[in-house]
Write a protein that holds these residues in place. Sequence first.
Motif, short mmCIF file in Angstrom:
data_model
loop_
_atom_site.label_atom_id
_atom_site.label_comp_id
_atom_site.label_asym_id
_atom_site.label_seq_id
_atom_site.Cartn_x
_atom_site.Cartn_y
_atom_site.Cartn_z
N GLY A 37 0.81 -1.20 0.14
CA GLY A 37 -0.19 -0.08 0.12
C GLY A 37 0.96 1.22 -0.01
O GLY A 37 0.46 2.29 -0.27
N TYR A 88 -3.04 2.75 -12.59
CA TYR A 88 -2.59 1.45 -11.87
C TYR A 88 -3.30 0.59 -12.79
O TYR A 88 -4.45 0.97 -13.12
CB TYR A 88 -3.10 1.40 -10.43
N TRP A 120 -5.11 -4.11 -3.37
CA TRP A 120 -4.07 -3.03 -3.64
C TRP A 120 -4.49 -1.76 -4.01
O TRP A 120 -4.05 -0.69 -3.14
CB TRP A 120 -3.16 -3.43 -4.79
N SER A 176 -3.54 1.11 -1.11
CA SER A 176 -2.78 2.25 -1.67
C SER A 176 -3.67 3.67 -1.51
O SER A 176 -2.81 4.54 -1.02
CB SER A 176 -2.50 2.04 -3.17
#
Length: 939
Positions: A537, A557, A567, A571
């Motif tokens: 993250g 991403y 994720w 993140s």
Amino acid sequence: MDWKETLNLPKTDFPMKGKLPEREPEFLKFWEEIGLYERLNQRQGPVFVLHDGPPYANGHIHMGTALNKVLKDIILKSRRMMGYRAPYVPGWDCHGLPIELNVERELGVRRGELPKNEIRKNCRAYAHRFIDIQREEFRRLGVLGDWDNPYLTMTPEYEATIAREFVKFLASGQVYRRKKPVFWCTHCVTALAEAEVEYENHRSPSIYVKFPLAEDARAALPDLPKAPVSVVIWTTTPWTLPANLAVALNPEFEYVAVKWDEEILLLAEGRLSALCAELDRDLPEILCRFDPRRLEGRHARHPFYDRESLFILADYVTLEAGTGCVHIAPGHGEEDYESGLKYGLEVYSPVDDTGHFEEDMPLFGGKEIFSANEEIIEVLREKGRLLYASEIEHSYPHCWRCKKPVIFRATEQWFISMEEAGLREKALQAIERVTWIPRWGRERIRGMVEKRPDWCLSRQRAWGVPITVFVCKKCGELLREEKYYQKVLALFEKEGTDLWFEREPKELLPEGTRCPVCGNEEFRKEEDILDVWFDSGVSFAAVLERRPELAFPADLYLEGSDQHRGWFQSSLLCAVGTRGVPPYKSVLTHGFVVDGQGRKMSKSLGNVVHPQDIIKKYGAEILRLWVASEDYREDIRLSDEILKRLVEAYRKIRNTCRYLLGVLCDFEPQKHRVPWEELPEFERYLLYRLGQLIKRVRRAYEEYQFHIVVQEIHRFCVVELSALAIDINRDRLYCDHPEDRLRRATQTILYEALEALVRLMAPILSFTAEDIYQYYPFPREAESVHLLSFPEISWPEPDEEFVESWERRLLIRGEITKALEKARQETKLIRSSLEAEVLAAVPAEKRPIFADPAYWEYLAIVSSFKVVESLPEPGEKEVLWEAEEVPGLKVLVRRAPGKKCERCWQWKPEVGSLEDYPALCSRCREVVRRLKEEGRLKE
RNA sequence: GGGCCUAUAGCUCAGCGUAGGUCAGAGCGCACGCCUGAUAAGCGUGAGGUCGGUGGUUCGAAUCCACCUAGGCCCA
């Protein structure tokens, strides 16, 4: 003589077969040798940052990870060809339980048998091993990137970043400590993760227990006759009853009060008959029905302690078993815990590490919990709270190591609060500012963030980054401020986090640190490690912010849709919690690889396909083509048939390009290129179509719609090139004089097509594009095709009228082809279309389009074409064709007059009558004469 | 059980969402035929779909709504 010698036949050494599995490694080596990635990365231009989500450093790559990496590669290569500088830093997720478990298995040790750092050392080596394996496997796919300098979540710098980001959360007051139930093995004396639990059959007590209603609850049901009223719960873990704090009812069910001997019992109506059947009783009289919401917030009495138990509502209560009234012990169950949080109940868990009740607990203090079951049942019986007791065999969690039944037990854990500093709200706002592709990604992650509980960071394991918290030994105060952690963070940066487990708090804290509350100098350090989702993250902080070639936030991403929970979310929370902004501008998701029927790949179904097998059999190129050809936003199907189709499509594209290379063997662009102004109409039309292709493909790349790219490129090779440009111009290319202006004109557009195709395909068919490029018969612009830009349209846009007129012409051509086909299949009048003469009769308004019959001979590839007022009666085998899609057009097909020219195979009247070359037509005679004069012929 | 998503010819996809009425399309594959000067290539013609199912809204739905079935991801 052999006239073939006088033709301009295509010539190239470019092989028809790709031999991909064996030749691909040569291209990889070539790119490596010329430093392709470095050269691309040194170029100027706006930066495009795609941040790599780290795969787990365990096992070989599979179709899913291959798909993901190839998609990223296609995106980056296409962005580079659009003029961006698009670096790619791959990463790996290295910490975590699966690796630790595998290492324990390999070492043959049990948890806790080796010192933490011994295990950690082995885990580190294990991760390195698989990073090397996966790195080679990813490279083999043709994925370009900084493979020699990837990011690893276990390097000292990365680990230090993880700890630093945690300290940021800690210092900002968003981290707190609370008890939470986890799986616990009392035999191994340790917490267990979900993955460490196996479900086995187990024999448990099955008891129905009466909880008498307290006054407030009794008052909520005023219509009941005077008699003791109890709510009935069912449980298979009597030992959790001492920790009972509530009784849960489902607000959707109807509940009843029934007369049961001398007392009144409450339960869900939907369970009444099942209960009576189990206890072998007649259905009792129903005294009243009631909505369970009437009881919410009121109380029952604990069955054997002098305290109350709260009535709560919960939708996880089912009618599949029990009474529809569920005993809640927030310290001993996941759902119980969630409900406990909701209703503000204590996470009460009076059980110690070894599975014994705490000493000071009334009635059962110090007793081992499982053996206390009998005594608890006995107490219930004595107190008249036991309705019924039996046994049941059911699926129950067991420790994967010692195989003994495990329990749920609350222990102290660390959390990031979703509320304390408004993290949830900030994250939800951030979600709105991100571009989600496809759009529903926003709904999906929003729903999850809205509902998710506080983030539990604690893992009671060895392989990970320690939760860096110091706690005052005297007063229990946490050291929250960043200043307390500067020293240890600096040490981490140099040496990694192993030292946390080896050194004393005194060595890790700044000199002279005292508790800000009580002034004490003794501290305890936390032993738990961080959830690995925190590791990945914070990758934006460890990679995007630290690498000079990258930037924060990322442009993109790109991961599977499961990462909305994983994720993407971790993140987002990490970035929003410490930076206030999302780490990405846009998020693209792909689906999962499924088989030809749309079912997921699993060992048990036996439908798993491995990337290694595809590479070995067809080559990585076909795998890349597969990735690009499917709409990856949904599930991505993979089957033998799909692969076979792709191989065919691949061959068509490859062969078309091979032909172009061959037919351009004598073409020097600098010298022979014919300017647009001098091109014949058909060539201009073909350029228009090429322009359409370029536009569509470029747009598709911009929108990440690679299946459109593949479809368009393939269709262009099949239709525009093979069936039209090449087929129609074959005579001109082969038979005209090499320097003929028209021939050079056709070569010009074929040259443009080749230049465009090789560029447009390069991001997907990276190997083949390079292969073609290296076989160019004319000078190359760059050393590698991947150093080029996408093609631009360097010719004028034709007006609509022009385009329409050509579309009409092609429609007419289609009708002629149908007529020829009829003459071929039905009457056997002709075989090759060059054996035919076509007479066309059209209404007056269509005459202009047929103004040049010779041009129609060329377009229809026939030896003779005539426009007539009216058609003669068809002779034997001759075919009369009435057009289906061109009103008024009628066509007669008959044998072309004359003889077949031995050189160009056209049937012409003059063949046989020319003195010097009786075997040739007049055009071929001229060409041959000229070639002779120029000394281009051998004899 | 809940959330999000998908379902168009044998295959891969257009069309469907920000306009419901020539939208039932493309390429491949398949069948049949041609070519043999792209040849373990090339060209042509043709046959394939009640747009997952059932209801509904509408003069009219692949296209809007509801439910169902099958499948995927994430939870429970």
